[in-house]
Design a protein around this motif. Structure first.
Motif, PDB file in Angstrom:
ATOM      1  N   MET A   1      -4.738  67.557   5.392  1.00 13.68           N
ATOM      2  CA  MET A   1      -4.661  68.996   5.577  1.00 13.68           C
ATOM      3  C   MET A   1      -5.657  69.675   4.636  1.00 13.68           C
ATOM      4  N   ARG A   2      -6.513  70.492   5.188  1.00 14.56           N
ATOM      5  CA  ARG A   2      -7.407  71.307   4.342  1.00 14.56           C
ATOM      6  C   ARG A   2      -6.574  72.397   3.693  1.00 14.56           C
ATOM      7  N   TYR A   3      -6.853  72.669   2.460  1.00 14.15           N
ATOM      8  CA  TYR A   3      -6.101  73.689   1.752  1.00 14.15           C
ATOM      9  C   TYR A   3      -6.985  74.846   1.289  1.00 14.15           C
ATOM     10  N   ASP A   4      -8.247  74.834   1.735  1.00  9.88           N
ATOM     11  CA  ASP A   4      -9.155  75.898   1.332  1.00  9.88           C
ATOM     12  C   ASP A   4      -9.763  76.591   2.542  1.00  9.88           C
ATOM     13  N   ARG A   5     -10.247  77.783   2.286  1.00  8.18           N
ATOM     14  CA  ARG A   5     -11.044  78.545   3.238  1.00  8.18           C
ATOM     15  C   ARG A   5     -12.271  78.944   2.432  1.00  8.18           C
ATOM     16  N   THR A   6     -13.466  78.595   2.917  1.00  7.07           N
ATOM     17  CA  THR A   6     -14.673  78.701   2.110  1.00  7.07           C
ATOM     18  C   THR A   6     -15.805  79.392   2.854  1.00  7.07           C
ATOM     19  N   VAL A   7     -16.562  80.211   2.127  1.00  2.37           N
ATOM     20  CA  VAL A   7     -17.838  80.740   2.616  1.00  2.37           C
ATOM     21  C   VAL A   7     -18.868  80.498   1.520  1.00  2.37           C
ATOM     22  N   HIS A   8     -20.120  80.369   1.938  1.00  4.25           N
ATOM     23  CA  HIS A   8     -21.228  80.216   1.007  1.00  4.25           C
ATOM     24  C   HIS A   8     -22.122  81.447   1.110  1.00  4.25           C
ATOM     25  N   LEU A   9     -22.472  81.981  -0.049  1.00  8.75           N
ATOM     26  CA  LEU A   9     -23.282  83.186  -0.098  1.00  8.75           C
ATOM     27  C   LEU A   9     -24.656  82.876  -0.677  1.00  8.75           C
ATOM     28  N   ASP A  10     -25.677  83.512  -0.120  1.00  6.51           N
ATOM     29  CA  ASP A  10     -27.030  83.395  -0.641  1.00  6.51           C
ATOM     30  C   ASP A  10     -27.261  84.515  -1.644  1.00  6.51           C
ATOM     31  N   THR A  11     -26.515  84.479  -2.732  1.00  4.44           N
ATOM     32  CA  THR A  11     -26.642  85.485  -3.773  1.00  4.44           C
ATOM     33  C   THR A  11     -26.329  84.835  -5.109  1.00  4.44           C
ATOM     34  N   ASP A  12     -26.726  85.499  -6.171  1.00  2.00           N
ATOM     35  CA  ASP A  12     -26.448  84.943  -7.492  1.00  2.00           C
ATOM     36  C   ASP A  12     -24.960  85.055  -7.808  1.00  2.00           C
ATOM     37  N   PHE A  13     -24.534  84.283  -8.775  1.00  2.00           N
ATOM     38  CA  PHE A  13     -23.127  84.173  -9.133  1.00  2.00           C
ATOM     39  C   PHE A  13     -22.521  85.519  -9.540  1.00  2.00           C
ATOM     40  N   THR A  14     -23.169  86.233 -10.428  1.00  2.00           N
ATOM     41  CA  THR A  14     -22.624  87.503 -10.926  1.00  2.00           C
ATOM     42  C   THR A  14     -22.451  88.514  -9.799  1.00  2.00           C
ATOM     43  N   THR A  15     -23.433  88.604  -8.934  1.00  2.00           N
ATOM     44  CA  THR A  15     -23.335  89.504  -7.784  1.00  2.00           C
ATOM     45  C   THR A  15     -22.189  89.066  -6.877  1.00  2.00           C
ATOM     46  N   ALA A  16     -22.071  87.760  -6.663  1.00  2.00           N
ATOM     47  CA  ALA A  16     -21.011  87.238  -5.799  1.00  2.00           C
ATOM     48  C   ALA A  16     -19.632  87.597  -6.342  1.00  2.00           C
ATOM     49  N   VAL A  17     -19.429  87.458  -7.646  1.00  2.00           N
ATOM     50  CA  VAL A  17     -18.122  87.781  -8.236  1.00  2.00           C
ATOM     51  C   VAL A  17     -17.780  89.247  -7.986  1.00  2.00           C
ATOM     52  N   GLY A  18     -18.730  90.130  -8.167  1.00  2.02           N
ATOM     53  CA  GLY A  18     -18.496  91.556  -7.902  1.00  2.02           C
ATOM     54  C   GLY A  18     -18.172  91.827  -6.449  1.00  2.02           C
ATOM     55  N   ARG A  19     -18.908  91.175  -5.555  1.00  2.00           N
ATOM     56  CA  ARG A  19     -18.661  91.360  -4.123  1.00  2.00           C
ATOM     57  C   ARG A  19     -17.291  90.813  -3.723  1.00  2.00           C
ATOM     58  N   VAL A  20     -16.888  89.699  -4.321  1.00  2.00           N
ATOM     59  CA  VAL A  20     -15.574  89.124  -4.027  1.00  2.00           C
ATOM     60  C   VAL A  20     -14.478  90.093  -4.462  1.00  2.00           C
ATOM     61  N   ARG A  21     -14.615  90.643  -5.654  1.00  2.00           N
ATOM     62  CA  ARG A  21     -13.626  91.622  -6.131  1.00  2.00           C
ATOM     63  C   ARG A  21     -13.507  92.800  -5.155  1.00  2.00           C
ATOM     64  N   ASP A  22     -14.650  93.307  -4.701  1.00  2.00           N
ATOM     65  CA  ASP A  22     -14.647  94.440  -3.764  1.00  2.00           C
ATOM     66  C   ASP A  22     -14.016  94.063  -2.427  1.00  2.00           C
ATOM     67  N   ALA A  23     -14.366  92.894  -1.895  1.00  2.00           N
ATOM     68  CA  ALA A  23     -13.834  92.455  -0.599  1.00  2.00           C
ATOM     69  C   ALA A  23     -12.328  92.252  -0.674  1.00  2.00           C
ATOM     70  N   LEU A  24     -11.848  91.700  -1.773  1.00  2.00           N
ATOM     71  CA  LEU A  24     -10.400  91.512  -1.939  1.00  2.00           C
ATOM     72  C   LEU A  24      -9.691  92.860  -2.062  1.00  2.00           C
ATOM     73  N   ALA A  25     -10.283  93.777  -2.805  1.00  2.00           N
ATOM     74  CA  ALA A  25      -9.677  95.109  -2.970  1.00  2.00           C
ATOM     75  C   ALA A  25      -9.552  95.819  -1.627  1.00  2.00           C
ATOM     76  N   GLU A  26     -10.560  95.660  -0.766  1.00  2.00           N
ATOM     77  CA  GLU A  26     -10.511  96.270   0.571  1.00  2.00           C
ATOM     78  C   GLU A  26      -9.324  95.759   1.380  1.00  2.00           C
ATOM     79  N   GLN A  27      -8.831  94.563   1.043  1.00  2.00           N
ATOM     80  CA  GLN A  27      -7.706  93.968   1.764  1.00  2.00           C
ATOM     81  C   GLN A  27      -6.390  94.094   0.979  1.00  2.00           C
ATOM     82  N   GLY A  28      -6.390  94.932  -0.059  1.00  2.00           N
ATOM     83  CA  GLY A  28      -5.161  95.211  -0.794  1.00  2.00           C
ATOM     84  C   GLY A  28      -4.837  94.232  -1.909  1.00  2.00           C
ATOM     85  N   PHE A  29      -5.817  93.425  -2.323  1.00  2.00           N
ATOM     86  CA  PHE A  29      -5.590  92.461  -3.404  1.00  2.00           C
ATOM     87  C   PHE A  29      -6.181  92.984  -4.705  1.00  2.00           C
ATOM     88  N   GLY A  30      -5.406  92.887  -5.771  1.00  2.00           N
ATOM     89  CA  GLY A  30      -5.909  93.167  -7.106  1.00  2.00           C
ATOM     90  C   GLY A  30      -6.100  91.847  -7.836  1.00  2.00           C
TER      91      GLY A  30
END
Length: 134
Positions: A1-30
């Motif tokens: 059983m796979r236990y992950d859901r994964t995407v790969h981004l063509d962006t630097d790590f710091t930018t990716a972390v910020g984008r992840v925070r924003d995308a999660l917030a849009e879906q009601g996650f803090g």
């Protein structure tokens, strides 16, 4: 059983972390917790590794519903989201919420897992779409 859901981004790590925070917030996650695995392993073991952070994301409404079903489900909360360097890309991985149904065998958790999956998949899709649009 796979236990992950994964995407790969063509962006630097710091930018990716910020984008992840924003995308999660849009879906009601803090973000409740943040573990900088890279810095911790360097400080504690003098071990160098790629950029790697674990974000402890929580959607309070979903957490409340899950806890009302099974108080022990807190062992699987919050939703861990990993952002890590992966070669020339940055990987974003979330724990598949259906894992809590599979592990507990509690069908009453299925609606919570389904909604969490929908929200997390939406966040991952937004990240992937943003990556192709950059």
């Amino acid at each position: 059983m796979r236990y992950d859901r994964t995407v790969h981004l063509d962006t630097d790590f710091t930018t990716a972390v910020g984008r992840v925070r924003d995308a999660l917030a849009e879906q009601g996650f803090g973000i409740l917790t943040e573990i900088d695995v890279t810095a911790t392993l360097k400080a504690k073991l003098d071990h160098d590794m790629e950029d790697y952070v674990i974000l402890g994301a929580c959607n309070p409404s979903l957490a409340h519903r899950a806890l009302d079903t099974d108080r022990s489900i807190g062992l699987l909360l919050p939703c861990n989201v990993v952002v890590r360097g992966d070669g020339d890309h940055t990987a974003v991985q979330v724990l598949d919420p259906n894992t809590m149904v599979a592990l507990t065998e509690l069908d009453a958790l299925r609606p919570v897992a389904e909604e969490a999956t929908r929200r997390l998949d939406s966040a991952l899709a937004a990240l992937a779409e943003g990556a192709s649009g950059s």
